[in-house]
Design an enzyme around this catalytic site. Structure first.
Site, PDB file in Angstrom:
ATOM      1  N   LYS A  57       0.704  -1.029  -0.037  1.00  0.00           N
ATOM      2  CA  LYS A  57       0.164  -0.172   0.083  1.00  0.00           C
ATOM      3  C   LYS A  57       0.858   1.218   0.119  1.00  0.00           C
ATOM      4  O   LYS A  57       0.368   2.385  -0.584  1.00  0.00           O
ATOM      5  CB  LYS A  57      -0.881  -0.113   1.201  1.00  0.00           C
ATOM      6  CG  LYS A  57      -2.012  -1.011   1.218  1.00  0.00           C
ATOM      7  CD  LYS A  57      -3.130  -0.425   0.163  1.00  0.00           C
ATOM      8  CE  LYS A  57      -4.598  -1.398   0.335  1.00  0.00           C
ATOM      9  NZ  LYS A  57      -5.441  -0.868  -0.591  1.00  0.00           N
ATOM     10  N   SER A  82      -8.909  -0.467   6.596  1.00  0.00           N
ATOM     11  CA  SER A  82      -8.793  -1.207   7.586  1.00  0.00           C
ATOM     12  C   SER A  82      -7.201  -1.555   8.359  1.00  0.00           C
ATOM     13  O   SER A  82      -7.382  -2.322   9.323  1.00  0.00           O
ATOM     14  CB  SER A  82      -9.113  -2.772   7.078  1.00  0.00           C
ATOM     15  OG  SER A  82      -8.341  -3.333   6.120  1.00  0.00           O
ATOM     16  N   GLU A 208      -9.708 -14.223  -4.168  1.00  0.00           N
ATOM     17  CA  GLU A 208     -10.533 -13.599  -2.828  1.00  0.00           C
ATOM     18  C   GLU A 208     -10.993 -14.756  -2.068  1.00  0.00           C
ATOM     19  O   GLU A 208     -10.868 -15.985  -2.220  1.00  0.00           O
ATOM     20  CB  GLU A 208     -11.795 -12.860  -3.736  1.00  0.00           C
ATOM     21  CG  GLU A 208     -11.713 -11.878  -4.494  1.00  0.00           C
ATOM     22  CD  GLU A 208     -13.159 -11.240  -4.961  1.00  0.00           C
ATOM     23  OE1 GLU A 208     -13.563 -10.497  -4.521  1.00  0.00           O
ATOM     24  OE2 GLU A 208     -13.817 -12.165  -5.555  1.00  0.00           O
ATOM     25  N   GLY A 212     -15.822 -13.446   0.566  1.00  0.00           N
ATOM     26  CA  GLY A 212     -15.940 -11.923   0.106  1.00  0.00           C
ATOM     27  C   GLY A 212     -15.536 -12.049  -1.492  1.00  0.00           C
ATOM     28  O   GLY A 212     -14.513 -11.271  -1.804  1.00  0.00           O
ATOM     29  N   ASP A 214     -16.972 -10.506  -3.968  1.00  0.00           N
ATOM     30  CA  ASP A 214     -17.636  -9.594  -4.726  1.00  0.00           C
ATOM     31  C   ASP A 214     -17.129  -9.424  -5.969  1.00  0.00           C
ATOM     32  O   ASP A 214     -17.800  -8.986  -7.000  1.00  0.00           O
ATOM     33  CB  ASP A 214     -17.716  -8.149  -3.887  1.00  0.00           C
ATOM     34  CG  ASP A 214     -16.233  -8.020  -3.448  1.00  0.00           C
ATOM     35  OD1 ASP A 214     -15.675  -8.638  -2.535  1.00  0.00           O
ATOM     36  OD2 ASP A 214     -15.916  -6.788  -4.002  1.00  0.00           O
ATOM     37  N   SER A 311       1.180  -9.576  -0.747  1.00  0.00           N
ATOM     38  CA  SER A 311       0.644  -8.444  -0.576  1.00  0.00           C
ATOM     39  C   SER A 311       1.297  -7.677   0.645  1.00  0.00           C
ATOM     40  O   SER A 311       1.321  -6.396   0.887  1.00  0.00           O
ATOM     41  CB  SER A 311      -0.764  -8.009  -0.834  1.00  0.00           C
ATOM     42  OG  SER A 311      -1.291  -8.662  -0.012  1.00  0.00           O
TER      43      SER A 311
END
Length: 328
Positions: A57, A82, A208, A212, A214, A311
């Site tokens: 990030k 989060s 995923e 979750g 989506d 990640s």
């Protein structure tokens, strides 16, 4: 959302890489003969758990923050997250000589909140199951005159995240398959843009958590769909709908989304610790979980050279121990 021109290009990612040079870490690419044998292919692990703040990030946060006008930068930055984006924005603000206010769920991992505050940010909490973090952050930013840096819904964020895949491919050469965790979609959007911009034949596989899914549902429907906020150990991927901008990229470039269960994520975390000697948080372990579970195609499907973006590794020792022993 449809666009006539891509919101992020390979050149945008190369420009972000130049901006991050000397600021972000160029993280290592690890190999394992044991993993190659288990997977039946050559596997290249891009270890973003060694990135500043412990996750990819920082790439997007710094790229976006560094492009703010001087006057806006001086007034400060707001974000919602989060945990990993929270830390990334907090550190980017500190590096650029400004302040940050972060909206975080009240049940965010303690280590992530403490790290965010340790970088100098103010934390404002909310209930992730009843509150609207975007609305809260937008109202806060408007009230205080802050620049809002979202975790994935911005071209500069996507371009910054894409530098992880750019570095990986610069080191390894062409990959048959690139496997990337999917939350809001910024990492995979940037990664797919970089990988397919360099080698159009690379297959992009997103991962995923089962609860979750989506983005998988959205790609199958051809439009963004929403699900209840998932309850999964992969807190960095606990979103209810893909980003609008990221989905516009991913529906064009992502070839497949696969799912992993919490027990498979735990097993991948244990494997990474015991055999690779690295610590991964649950969201960072999902690509490895998918590979170990045999969900990333077969060696006979032109997948002899497979890259995984791991990640992040932001997890405290107590939770890591509980997860690896099945206690959570």
């Amino acid at each position: 959302m449809t666009t006539t021109a891509p919101p992020v290009t390979l050149e945008d990612i190369r420009a972000a890489a130049a901006r991050l040079d000397g600021v972000a870490h160029r993280t290592p690419v690890l190999r394992s003969r044991t993993l190659d044998a288990l997977a039946g292919r050559e596997v290249f692990l891009k270890c973003e758990n060694f990135q500043r703040v412990g996750a990819f990030k920082f790439r997007g946060a710094y790229n976006a923050a560094s492009r703010l006008a001087p006057g806006q930068l001086a007034r400060g930055i707001a974000a919602y997250s989060s945990g990993n984006h929270a830390q990334a924005v907090a550190l980017a603000a500190r590096e650029l000589g400004t302040t940050a206010v972060i909206v975080m769920p009240e049940d965010a991992p303690r280590s992530k909140r403490e790290a965010t505050e340790g970088y100098g940010a103010e934390v404002v909490t909310y209930d992730r199951y009843t509150g609207d973090r975007v609305a809260l952050a937008e109202a806060l930013a408007a009230e205080r005159g802050l620049a809002l840096i979202p975790p994935y819904e911005h071209p500069h964020i996507i371009a910054g995240q894409g530098t992880a895949a750019l570095e990986l491919i610069e080191e390894t050469g062409e990959l048959d398959t690139l496997v990337v965790p999917v939350g809001g979609g910024g990492l995979i959007a940037g990664s797919a843009t970089a990988a397919k911009g360099l080698h159009p034949g690379t297959r992009i596989v997103g991962v995923e958590p089962e609860s979750g899914d989506d983005t998988k549902r959205s790609l199958e429907a051809g439009r963004r769909v929403s699900i209840p906020v998932p309850r999964t150990i992969a807190d960095g991927q606990a979103l209810h709908t893909p980003g609008e901008l990221t989905f516009s990229v991913n529906r064009r470039l992502v070839d497949e989304i696969v799912l992993v269960g919490d027990d498979e994520i735990r097993a991948a975390m244990r494997f990474a610790f015991e055999r690779l000697k690295i610590v991964l948080e649950p969201s960072g372990a999902t690509p490895l979980a998918a590979l170990l579970a045999g969900r990333v195609g077969g060696a006979g499907r032109s997948s002899r050279r497979t890259g995984l973006i791991l990640s992040g590794g932001n997890i405290d020792a107590d939770r890591f121990g509980r997860l690896c022993t099945g206690g959570e």
